[in-house]
Design a protein around this motif. Structure first.
Motif, PDB file in Angstrom:
ATOM      1  N   GLY A   1       9.078   1.630  10.184  1.00  0.00           N
ATOM      2  CA  GLY A   1       8.516   1.969   8.887  1.00  0.00           C
ATOM      3  C   GLY A   1       7.011   1.835   8.869  1.00  0.00           C
ATOM      4  N   ASP A   2       6.516   0.912   8.053  1.00  0.00           N
ATOM      5  CA  ASP A   2       5.082   0.765   7.891  1.00  0.00           C
ATOM      6  C   ASP A   2       4.398   0.258   9.153  1.00  0.00           C
TER       7      ASP A   2
ATOM      8  N   ASP B   1       6.760 -10.368   4.186  1.00  0.00           N
ATOM      9  CA  ASP B   1       6.981  -8.924   4.195  1.00  0.00           C
ATOM     10  C   ASP B   1       5.685  -8.124   4.217  1.00  0.00           C
ATOM     11  N   ASN B   2       4.655  -8.599   3.478  1.00  0.00           N
ATOM     12  CA  ASN B   2       3.440  -7.777   3.391  1.00  0.00           C
ATOM     13  C   ASN B   2       2.290  -8.268   4.255  1.00  0.00           C
TER      14      ASN B   2
ATOM     15  N   ALA C   1      11.958   0.377  -8.632  1.00  0.00           N
ATOM     16  CA  ALA C   1      11.636   1.673  -8.052  1.00  0.00           C
ATOM     17  C   ALA C   1      10.661   2.418  -8.950  1.00  0.00           C
ATOM     18  N   GLY C   2       9.633   2.981  -8.357  1.00  0.00           N
ATOM     19  CA  GLY C   2       8.655   3.731  -9.120  1.00  0.00           C
ATOM     20  C   GLY C   2       7.499   2.906  -9.648  1.00  0.00           C
ATOM     21  N   ALA C   3       7.543   1.578  -9.444  1.00  0.00           N
ATOM     22  CA  ALA C   3       6.482   0.714  -9.981  1.00  0.00           C
ATOM     23  C   ALA C   3       5.133   1.029  -9.348  1.00  0.00           C
TER      24      ALA C   3
ATOM     25  N   HIS D   1       0.822  -1.215   0.000  1.00  0.00           N
ATOM     26  CA  HIS D   1       0.000   0.000   0.000  1.00  0.00           C
ATOM     27  C   HIS D   1       0.848   1.254   0.000  1.00  0.00           C
ATOM     28  N   THR D   2       2.152   1.070  -0.033  1.00  0.00           N
ATOM     29  CA  THR D   2       3.073   2.206  -0.087  1.00  0.00           C
ATOM     30  C   THR D   2       4.122   1.929  -1.163  1.00  0.00           C
ATOM     31  N   PRO D   3       4.711   2.978  -1.724  1.00  0.00           N
ATOM     32  CA  PRO D   3       5.782   2.745  -2.705  1.00  0.00           C
ATOM     33  C   PRO D   3       6.912   1.909  -2.126  1.00  0.00           C
ATOM     34  N   ARG D   4       7.224   2.173  -0.884  1.00  0.00           N
ATOM     35  CA  ARG D   4       8.348   1.478  -0.285  1.00  0.00           C
ATOM     36  C   ARG D   4       8.132  -0.036  -0.234  1.00  0.00           C
TER      37      ARG D   4
END
Length: 813
Positions: free
Chosen positions: A751-752, A183-184, A154-156, A142-145
């Protein structure tokens, strides 16, 4: 026609974007006839969990072959065309294929995509005009990171989000696939919330497949099939309650107890087997099993149970076909009158016969065997089936026989073994579809995680998959639990890494020690974990697939059974055994030697100062520094080369951080591998005050002493410091040019996972103010972090620090 989904998704939607579907509607959608065509063996993402990466060779399928598959699918009656890859949208003829499908008469054209090409408005418009009706976006954060880290570009995230927006504005149905991984998973509810807020109404949650990069990155991507996840259940409930449609793909059914409506339709097994038809046909014809058939890989795989049953079947090809059972009242009556054994499959009709003939059955219990009458679809279950508890209720107290049913459904019955053969064809090779159906009917069984410890656990056949989908795991009522085994506390992850908290004694009395402070608050010392608890914990973790074991607090080396524990862990197959320790007990050379011989792989030692004066003051004991140095030296002499050191920064040593780093570069400890701010131990803010590091003072001392280090070491040190000290505070006291050495991601666990203070306090209140180490150690960013150029990388600070001192010292950069 390629029916195997290379991305791991099964497309089951019918363009439904709001409202709930009943289970029969879900089943019809799941079994819709579709044509799945792979366009590419290439992708512009580089996902860490990609199961197909080993076959990605950068090629595009020739257009004439694609069109042949599209035509074949339509001729076979498919109404839905699904264009997939790799990444299908990078095929130069992609738009042509969409239009070709529409002209052939497909009623619905869908694509599985990372969505990045649709960020270009013209491309999105042309796809919609060509006939694209639905796009399933693969979005994993849900975040770019988070997302960009998982997809390797990067940027996807921003590009995919723009593509999603473009298609939705054009009226294209957009849904989201999420590959679940370590991770998610902690952020799954927030991921779903993010897309719900943007109008997405359908989600597919995918279990990772142990192939390709998913297998190479297995320590981060894969998780055990018996590891129940509250985050997963909470996220599904969130989506359901908000009116979204949720599908699961390959998720182990036992993880979905209480949400059985979301268990994947077993019809999906046909797609799995067809996708590997060649391998299975060869195996069934007497050839080699699939290359992936290894215990290490199979324990993560959705297909483990099917392959296991096939493997057991192969030596039994000459066994007689499974005997038939009575499925109607007439056949029951006829068999009962014969005076011999009677096998009755439980359904509505036979249950009615049982109720009328209870007295006769009770008079001849050894003649009657009851088994499930299973069905391939829930629609059949609704028409013919019956809850087995209702069917068996009239027989409670009788000693009839049960076959293929758990003993807990009729505790007085005698469990009996099922026939060894479960397939109907004499030669399974060439009949894969029939073999899959036979498996679903006779061997696809699941058990609740609650069943662990039942006295019938080793012999219980479990519940048929569609029986669970129909009636739920609530059917299971485990019998005769032994007392739960004593266990130590554990922390699991990342990857195949698990930590065991071994309660023992500790000769140090560190000012920041969580266990010491909690024991003082409880006015009682920690009890020492008995060997049985340590052993049980190690065995449980080994059984769950963990291969790296770490012994942590209080002081593992002071536990009387630590050598025994290390040997036992090695015997169970742990590949690496680590200990967090102050190493003082290893001042005894013999003990150090025995640890290494037992199988110790590595140690991580806390260092609290540049020398004895500061270190001993924080450690709470004179001589602690010298004993730790001697212990590490003895371990190195005994052959242990993997020695790490970290500094816990607390009030009392916070002005000596650089000096400590410099000293460790010259002594037995070796260069520090991490810097850690002392964390809160109790939920009251005042309990943290004696330990909390004054950040401004700490950063000021770092700026003062940084010149003690070489240029190279300064950069490395600053990188470590930036993982625990907020960047705006640190940069006020060091050269701004050192910013290039800052960590580009927040410290692990932050972080998240960051929380606002009010959320943190609310969380603790809901727990009745009970201490929860994880919650206390979660960090919060300052309220202005979004305005800071380093807000996404800053490690933040503990909420209790903000409660004590406010956020005045944090100024956005």
């Amino acid at each position: 026609m390629n029916t195997d989904d290379p991305s791991g998704a099964v497309v089951v939607s019918s363009g439904v974007t709001e409202g709930r579907m009943d289970r029969i509607q879900r089943e019809r959608a799941a079994q819709e006839k579709r044509c799945w065509v792979r366009l590419t063996r290439a992708c512009n993402n580089h996902c860490l969990f990609c199961l197909d990466s080993d076959v990605h060779d950068g090629t595009m399928v020739p257009p004439h072959l694609v069109k042949e598959q599209i035509e074949r699918g339509r001729a076979e009656g498919a109404e839905r065309l699904i264009l997939s890859g790799g990444e299908p949208t990078i095929h130069k003829n992609y738009l042509e294929f969409v239009e070709f499908g529409r002209k052939l008469g497909y009623g619905w054209i869908q694509t599985i995509t990372n969505g990045r090409m649709f960020a270009y408005p013209r491309f999105a418009e042309r796809a919609a005009a060509a006939g694209l009706r639905e796009a399933t976006f693969s979005m994993h954060g849900h975040t770019p990171r988070l997302h960009d880290r998982l997809v390797g570009v990067a940027g996807a995230f921003s590009q995919s989000m723009q593509g999603l927006k473009n298609l939705m504005q054009l009226g294209i149905v957009v849904n989201v696939d999420i590959v679940l991984n370590r991770d998610n998973l902690p952020h799954l509810d927030r991921i779903i919330e993010h897309f719900l807020e943007r109008g997405v109404g359908e989600f597919d949650l995918l279990w990772p497949v142990p192939f390709g990069r998913a297998w190479r990155n297995r320590e981060r991507m894969l998780w055990p099939k018996d590891a129940r996840s509250e985050q997963l259940l909470r996220a599904i409930e969130l989506a359901r309650d908000r009116g979204a449609v949720v599908w699961t793909n390959r998720l182990p059914p036992q993880l979905l107890e209480g949400l059985e409506e979301f268990i994947q339709d077993p019809y999906k097994l046909h797609d799995e087997v067809r996708g590997r038809r060649g391998q299975f046909e060869q195996w069934l014809s007497g050839g080699q099993p699939p290359f992936c058939r290894t215990q290490q890989r199979c324990r993560f795989c959705f297909m483990e149970q099917f392959c296991g049953e096939v493997e057991k079947m192969l030596p039994l090809l000459s066994e007689p076909a499974p005997p038939s059972a009575c499925t109607t009242a007439a056949s029951c009556e006829k068999a009962a009158r014969s005076g011999g054994p009677v096998r009755i499959a439980l359904n509505k009709e036979t249950a009615a016969w049982i109720e009328k003939n209870v007295a006769m059955i009770r008079s001849r219990p050894n003649d009657f065997t009851f088994l499930p009458d299973n069905y391939l679809t829930l629609a059949e279950y609704e028409q013919k089936g019956l809850n087995p508890l209702d069917a068996l209720r009239p027989l409670h107290g009788s000693s009839v026989k049960l076959e293929g049913l758990p003993a807990c459904l009729l505790p007085d019955a005698e469990p009996t073994e099922e026939p060894a053969r479960w397939w109907t064809h004499d030669r399974p090779a060439g009949h894969l579809d029939d073999l899959v159906d036979d498996f679903v009917l006779r061997r696809y069984r699941v058990r609740s995680l609650r069943c662990r410890g039942c006295r019938f656990e080793d012999s219980c056949p479990g519940l048929s998959i569609n029986m669970v989908r129909m009636y739920g795991f609530a059917l299971a009522n485990p019998l005769g639990f032994d007392p739960p085994p004593e266990l130590c506390d554990t922390a699991k992850g990342p990857g195949l890494h698990a930590s065991v908290v071994v309660r023992s004694r500790c000769s140090n009395a560190c000012s920041f020690c969580t266990t010491r402070l909690i024991a003082a608050d409880n006015r009682a010392p920690w009890p020492i974990d008995p060997w049985s608890a340590v052993r049980n914990t190690i065995e449980q973790l080994a059984g769950q697939g963990y291969r790296i074991l770490r012994f942590a607090a209080i002081e593992p080396l002071e536990h009387p059974d630590i050598l025994r524990a290390i040997r036992h862990a090695r015997k169970l197959g742990f590949e690496r055994i680590e200990i967090w320790t102050h190493a003082g007990p290893c001042r005894d050379e013999e003990f150090a030697r025995k640890l290494v011989e037992a199988g110790l792989s590595a140690i991580d030692v806390p260092v609290m100062g540049p020398g004895a004066e500061v270190h001993d003051a924080v450690a709470g004991r004179l001589g602690a520094w010298q004993e730790s140095l001697a212990g590490v030296g003895n371990l190195r002499s005994a052959g242990l080369s993997d020695v790490s050191a970290h500094m816990v920064i607390a009030r009392g040593n916070h002005r000596h951080v650089v000096q400590t780093y410099a000293a460790c570069c010259e002594n037995e400890f070796g260069p520090l591998q991490s810097l850690v701010l002392a964390a809160p131990s109790l939920s009251a803010a005042t309990s943290y005050e004696p330990v909390a590091v004054p950040l401004e003072e700490c950063a000021e001392a770092i700026g003062r002493d940084l010149g003690l280090l070489s240029v190279a070491e300064r950069g490395r040190f600053v990188g470590l410091a930036s993982r625990c000290i907020p960047h705006c505070v640190l940069l006020r006291h060091i050269d701004r040019q050192m910013e290039r050495h800052f960590a580009t991601a927040a410290a692990p666990g932050d972080g998240d996972d960051s929380v606002e203070v009010k959320q943190f306090r609310k969380s603790l209140t809901e727990q009745g103010e009970k201490t929860r180490g994880f919650d206390l150690k979660r960090r919060s960013r300052c309220p202005r972090w979004a305005d800071c150029s380093r807000g996404g990388d800053c490690p933040g600070i503990y909420p209790l620090y903000l409660e004590l001192y406010g956020d005045g010292e944090f100024q956005p950069l």
